[in-house]
Design an enzyme around this catalytic site. Structure first.
Site, short mmCIF file in Angstrom:
data_model
loop_
_atom_site.label_atom_id
_atom_site.label_comp_id
_atom_site.label_asym_id
_atom_site.label_seq_id
_atom_site.Cartn_x
_atom_site.Cartn_y
_atom_site.Cartn_z
N ASP A 36 0.83 -1.21 0.00
CA ASP A 36 0.00 0.00 0.00
C ASP A 36 0.86 1.26 0.00
OD1 ASP A 36 -2.73 -0.93 0.01
OD2 ASP A 36 -2.30 -1.77 2.00
N HIS A 67 -0.14 -1.02 -4.76
CA HIS A 67 -1.42 -0.31 -4.78
C HIS A 67 -1.12 1.17 -4.63
CE1 HIS A 67 -5.55 0.35 -2.63
NE2 HIS A 67 -5.46 1.01 -3.77
N MET A 138 -12.43 -1.39 -3.63
CA MET A 138 -12.11 -0.97 -2.26
C MET A 138 -13.33 -1.21 -1.38
SD MET A 138 -8.98 0.05 -2.25
CE MET A 138 -9.00 0.52 -0.52
N GLY A 146 -7.32 -1.73 9.14
CA GLY A 146 -8.11 -1.92 10.35
C GLY A 146 -9.48 -1.29 10.36
C1 DX5 Z 1 -6.36 0.64 2.62
C2 DX5 Z 1 -5.41 -0.32 1.94
C3 DX5 Z 1 -5.68 -1.74 2.28
C4 DX5 Z 1 -5.39 -2.04 3.74
C5 DX5 Z 1 -6.24 -3.17 4.21
O1 DX5 Z 1 -6.11 1.91 2.15
O2 DX5 Z 1 -5.51 -0.19 0.54
O3 DX5 Z 1 -4.89 -2.60 1.43
O4 DX5 Z 1 -4.03 -2.40 3.94
O5 DX5 Z 1 -6.15 -3.27 5.59
P1 DX5 Z 1 -7.18 -4.16 6.43
O6 DX5 Z 1 -7.13 -5.54 5.83
O7 DX5 Z 1 -6.65 -4.08 7.80
O8 DX5 Z 1 -8.52 -3.54 6.26
ZN ZN Z 2 -4.49 -1.70 -0.66
#
Ligand code: DX5
Ligand code: ZN
Length: 221
Positions: A36, A67, A138, A146
């Site tokens: 990320d 990402h 998303m 989290g």
């Molecule tokens: C959010 C990120 C996600 C995040 C997911 O902006 O793109 O990839 O790391 O985290 P969890 O699985 O904790 O929701």
């Molecule tokens: Zn992500």
């Protein structure tokens, strides 16, 4: 079309002081690593950049999916290619001309995917889905690990899968945010074949077992 299911641990919740170790713990259960990248503009936080991708490249052969939660994916893609990234996921909301960015990614030898924020309709991505490997739906607002899974996104996953089937596209549909064994199951039922997860894997005391619990959601494993 045969669907391949993939687990994409997101390192955002890993312990960055022992990232290599943490990655090795889950490697046996992972199909790729999700990285990320946040620039403090497209989303408020600043997270990690190419130097971390470079460091990951030295400790794993897994594909590194970057990402890009950044306002300039066209200008920044090259750094991720040079660092050893395998693919970039770019946000539809960050691009005036998505085709130009996708072409740039391909020229750099990167796989390419499109991410859509919760408020972006799936139909906005339709014109580009034949040109990408993955649509990342998303399931939280981008920026933080989290957060709670947004239930309304299940309809978008169904819609995306129906579109891909109708058009005969071999499209991966990934979900990103709030994925755990409960929400992950519903995502798979709705048509997602790539589960991304940070907290539900690296936030658990036994990350490998947590990754396995998510893999267990995949049909015919
Ligand atoms: C959010 C990120 C996600 C995040 C997911 O902006 O793109 O990839 O790391 O985290 P969890 O699985 O904790 O929701
Ligand atoms: Zn992500």
């Amino acid at each position: 079309m045969k669907i391949r299911y993939k687990l994409a641990p997101s390192i955002l919740s890993a312990d960055f002081a022992r990232l290599g170790e943490h990655v090795r713990e889950v490697a046996g259960e992972a199909d790729l690593l999700h990285v990320d990248v946040m620039d403090g503009h497209f989303v408020p936080p600043i997270s990690i950049g190419p130097v971390v991708v470079q460091a990951l490249r030295r400790v794993t052969d897994l594909p590194l999916e970057c990402h890009l939660m950044v306002t300039d994916p066209f200008g920044q893609a090259e750094q991720f290619a040079e660092a050893g990234g395998t693919s970039v996921i770019v946000h539809l909301e960050a691009m005036d001309d998505p085709r130009r960015v996708l072409k740039r990614a391909r020229e750099l030898g990167l796989g390419a995917g499109i991410a859509i924020n919760p408020e972006t309709p799936v139909a906005d991505a339709y014109p580009y889905l034949a040109e990408v490997d993955v649509l990342n739906v998303m399931t939280v607002h981008p920026g933080w690990a989290g957060q709670t899974f947004l239930e309304d996104m299940l309809a978008k996953i169904r819609e995306a899968r129906a579109f891909a089937d109708r058009e005969g596209l071999a499209l991966d549909i990934s979900v990103d945010g709030g994925v755990n064994p409960d929400t992950g199951r519903r995502c798979v039922d709705a048509g997602a074949n790539v589960l991304g997860a940070a907290t539900a894997i690296f936030g658990r005391p036994d990350a490998a077992a947590a990754a396995r619990a998510l893999r267990d959601l995949f049909p015919n494993r």
